[in-house]
Design a protein around this motif. Structure first.
Motif, short mmCIF file in Angstrom:
data_model
loop_
_atom_site.label_atom_id
_atom_site.label_comp_id
_atom_site.label_asym_id
_atom_site.label_seq_id
_atom_site.Cartn_x
_atom_site.Cartn_y
_atom_site.Cartn_z
N UNK A 293 0.82 -1.21 0.00
CA UNK A 293 0.00 0.00 0.00
C UNK A 293 0.86 1.27 0.00
N UNK A 294 0.36 2.31 -0.65
CA UNK A 294 1.07 3.58 -0.70
C UNK A 294 0.62 4.48 0.45
N UNK A 295 1.51 5.31 0.98
CA UNK A 295 1.15 6.16 2.12
C UNK A 295 0.30 7.36 1.75
N UNK A 375 5.05 7.80 -5.06
CA UNK A 375 5.61 7.03 -6.16
C UNK A 375 5.99 7.99 -7.28
N UNK A 376 7.03 7.64 -8.02
CA UNK A 376 7.45 8.40 -9.20
C UNK A 376 7.15 7.56 -10.43
N UNK A 410 9.69 3.78 -4.39
CA UNK A 410 8.76 3.24 -5.39
C UNK A 410 8.90 3.98 -6.72
N UNK A 411 9.16 3.23 -7.78
CA UNK A 411 9.39 3.82 -9.09
C UNK A 411 8.65 2.98 -10.12
N UNK A 450 -4.25 2.28 -4.33
CA UNK A 450 -3.21 1.72 -3.44
C UNK A 450 -3.07 2.49 -2.14
N UNK A 451 -3.71 3.66 -2.03
CA UNK A 451 -3.82 4.32 -0.72
C UNK A 451 -5.08 3.75 -0.07
N UNK A 452 -4.88 2.65 0.65
CA UNK A 452 -6.03 1.90 1.17
C UNK A 452 -6.73 2.65 2.30
N UNK A 453 -8.06 2.54 2.38
CA UNK A 453 -8.76 3.11 3.53
C UNK A 453 -8.42 2.34 4.80
#
Length: 673
Positions: A293-295, A375-376, A410-411, A450-453
């Motif tokens: 997951x992304x922040x 992420x980039x 993350x890329x 990907x920004x999960x609740x």
């Protein structure tokens, strides 16, 4: 649970079927490289597809860990019972004509009951399903071709459609799929229960769920808790709609909540990401497999084209993504790498001055990662390899892998068109730790998802059985909510329009409302701003027929909200918070939650409303009393919890929000006696 694990990772497999199906399934098992014991069951043949056959499951030399039952409905019931008595670990029931076919065949439900009795405690997948593929251990209880290959780590996908599951195995996006499970009509084993077992496999990195409908909400809560504890993200592709809109027939809330809000609220509550379509679903699983997951939803975007930079910005903003501005340090590094002719921004169009110069490209792309972006993404469309020479694009792949290795952040590389990310290039990127996205829109959808609740910790309030309900009077509804802490106006219900003696205890101005009308404004059932007894006496004859409630009018409103609840027959009780008043449906500004909702979740919902700036104080205007709004919503929730066995719907519209209070100016409750 132990038996289900035995089914998915068997040491022995039995295939029960007629000649064609038996041979087809055995061929798939052998083609995939299964190394365990293999048996065939056929009424007359001694050998099928090179495998020794027995005339019945009860005659097999051992109890198989897994069985594929590829025979007709009635025969499947008997075979299931014989497998259970033999001590089999579990079975796939391929046949259709069970509960899923009751609209066409009235005997389907009875057949399913008999199948369940025959299975007893033995796990059975289906009926009406293709089975499963375990690509970790080369197991394919699957009657058709598939596109999976053996993997060491990967995602699990569970679908309610066998055809969709077949199609997903054929993806050419380099997504490593460890499990593909077609769940059929879930007579015994639900998606949630199956997914919970797959969570115990440490090789599973994420789980994707193609969901047509939810059942056994407690099982979904259990899955959510276990997935969260193991840090394995869940992604849903939810299709279909609940019958919520048909269940609620009186209030605005029903149309605001819509047919899908209960499902969305449930997924949010469970901490499950949601994708809108199959391509985005696969790309989200790929991202979560690679990064977890992304922040945040902050993105750094790189391209060598202004058009691509604009596409990235426009589509990203439409999905709620943000592109952080460059820091001073980033600008210095970029200027050093790119020279004076490039305009520096995020998204960045770095032109092609440094194309093929991998050192300069690396310096540029690294500089873009040095921010708080989650992420980039560098945008690169590879040329067609059947018509073009791709050698000039190798520098982009080399640079992406180098940036990932040197930064550890993350890329990703995204092709604007899905087909312009060749599978070989995608695999090379993945091997280097770079996320290869097939499609820019899909990439940005994946970042959004990907920004999960955050999952809700409290147990969901389950819906009760539907009951015949009636609408309480406005007076009774307000009194009921007042007992739970809701602020309501002072008022008096007139015994007669000629007797205005009750007005002595009220202050002016007043509101006159005819009782018994659901929507008073359009029916001549309300009059506002009555500033004197004389004005009241003059106005009452002009109103529609019916009892009249006179109430003190709130004279200092800042904003109006709607707070509504409907009993959803699938998801529990849906709490809707919306911009209120007479234009509620036109404004289309609402958020839905499931009860009970924590104060933090309610606050987050309020902040999502477009009217939120007005609540906080807009352009120098005073702010609403935030604590009073939260208290009003909590009063509604408390009432619902205490009356869950009889409540159908409740609505406060408007909840008038002032600097000091939040007052229910109108209330509707529909419940059984």
């Amino acid at each position: 649970m132990t038996s289900l694990k035995r089914l998915f990772n068997p040491s022995s497999i039995a295939v029960i079927g007629g000649g064609y199906w038996c041979e087809a399934i055995l061929a798939q098992i052998q083609k995939f490289g299964y190394a365990g014991s293999l048996y065939a069951v056929h009424p007359v043949k001694s050998e099928v597809g090179g495998v020794k056959a027995w005339p019945g499951a009860h005659l097999l030399p051992e109890a198989p860990d897994a069985a594929f039952i590829g025979i007709n409905r009635e025969a499947s019931v008997g075979a299931t019972e014989r497998l259970r008595k033999k001590g089999a670990g579990g079975a796939v029931c391929f046949a259709s004509g069970f509960a899923e076919a009751t609209a066409e065949d009235a005997t389907g439900a009875d057949a399913q009951e008999r199948l369940l009795r025959a299975a007893g405690e033995m796990p059975i997948l289906g009926p009406n399903c293709y089975g499963f593929i375990n690509a970790f251990d080369r197991v394919a209880l699957w009657p058709d071709q598939h596109g999976l290959v053996s993997v060491e780590r990967g995602v699990a996908i569970l679908t309610q459609s066998s055809n969709i599951s077949i199609n997903l195995t054929m993806q050419m996006r380099s997504l490593p799929i460890g499990y593909m499970v077609a769940c059929g009509n879930q007579a015994q084993m639900s998606q949630a229960k199956i997914a919970e077992v797959l969570l115990d496999d440490p090789r599973v990195t994420a789980i994707g769920l193609h969901v047509e409908g939810f059942s056994d909400l407690r099982a979904w809560e259990s899955l959510s808790q276990k997935a969260h504890a193991k840090n394995v993200p869940l992604v849903a592709l939810k299709v279909g709609a609940s019958e919520q809109a048909r269940a609620a027939t009186v209030s605005h809330t029903a149309s605001l909540a819509g047919e899908d809000s209960g499902a969305q609220a449930l997924l949010d509550r469970l901490g499950v990401a949601r994708s809108p379509d199959l391509p985005s679903f696969l790309e989200t699983l790929k991202l979560l497999h690679m990064t977890g997951p992304l922040p945040s939803r902050k993105v750094a975007s790189i391209s060598c084209s202004g058009g691509e930079a604009s596409l990235s910005a426009d589509q990203g903003l439409g999905l709620g993504l943000t592109f952080p501005p460059l820091t001073t340090e980033q600008e210095k590094a970029l200027r050093k790498a790119l020279g004076p002719k490039v305009a520096l921004a995020n998204p960045l169009d770095y032109h092609t001055y440094i194309w093929r110069d991998e050192d300069a490209m690396t310096a540029t792309w690294k500089a873009m990662t040095e921010s708080d972006a989650a992420i980039t993404i560098t945008i690169v469309d590879q040329p067609r390899r059947d018509r073009c020479d791709p050698i000039d694009w190798d520098c982009t792949v080399n640079t992406a892998i180098r940036v990932k290795q040197e930064t550890g952040r993350p890329f990703a590389m995204a092709a604007t068109l899905p087909e312009l990310m060749p599978e070989g290039v995608a695999q090379r990127l993945m091997d280097g730790g770079v996320v290869p996205f097939n499609g820019l829109r899909e990439a940005l959808e994946a970042v959004r998802a990907a920004k999960l609740p955050e999952p809700e910790e409290s147990e969901l309030l389950l819906r009760g059985a539907p009951r015949k309900a009636s609408v309480l009077s406005e007076v009774d509804a307000k009194r009921a909510l007042w007992a739970y802490g809701m602020s309501i106006p002072e008022g008096v219900l007139l015994d007669s329009r000629d007797d205005l003696s009750g007005l002595i205890e009220l202050g002016f101005p007043l509101v006159a409302k005819v009782q018994g009308l659901t929507h008073k404004t359009g029916a001549g059932g309300i009059a506002l701003g009555l500033a004197s007894t004389e004005k009241v006496a003059e106005t009452l004859p002009e109103l529609a027929v019916g009892p009249v409630l006179l109430e003190e009018m709130v004279t200092d409103p800042i904003a109006e909200l709607l707070i509504g609840v409907v009993r959803d027959p699938v998801h529990g009780f849906v709490l809707t918070i919306a911009a209120g008043g007479t234009m509620t449906e036109l404004l289309d500004d609402s958020v839905s939650l499931l009860i009970p909702a924590s104060e933090a979740r309610v606050e987050a919902a309020l902040n999502k409303l477009r009217i939120a700036p007005v609540l906080r104080g807009y352009r120098g205007k005073p702010a609403c009393d935030h604590k009073s709004i939260l208290a009003a919503i909590e009063a509604v929730q408390a009432y619902v919890v205490d009356h869950a066995d009889s409540l159908e719907e409740i609505e406060i519209n408007p909840l008038i929000c002032t600097e000091a209070d939040a007052i229910a100016a109108d209330a509707l409750i529909r419940k059984a006696p």
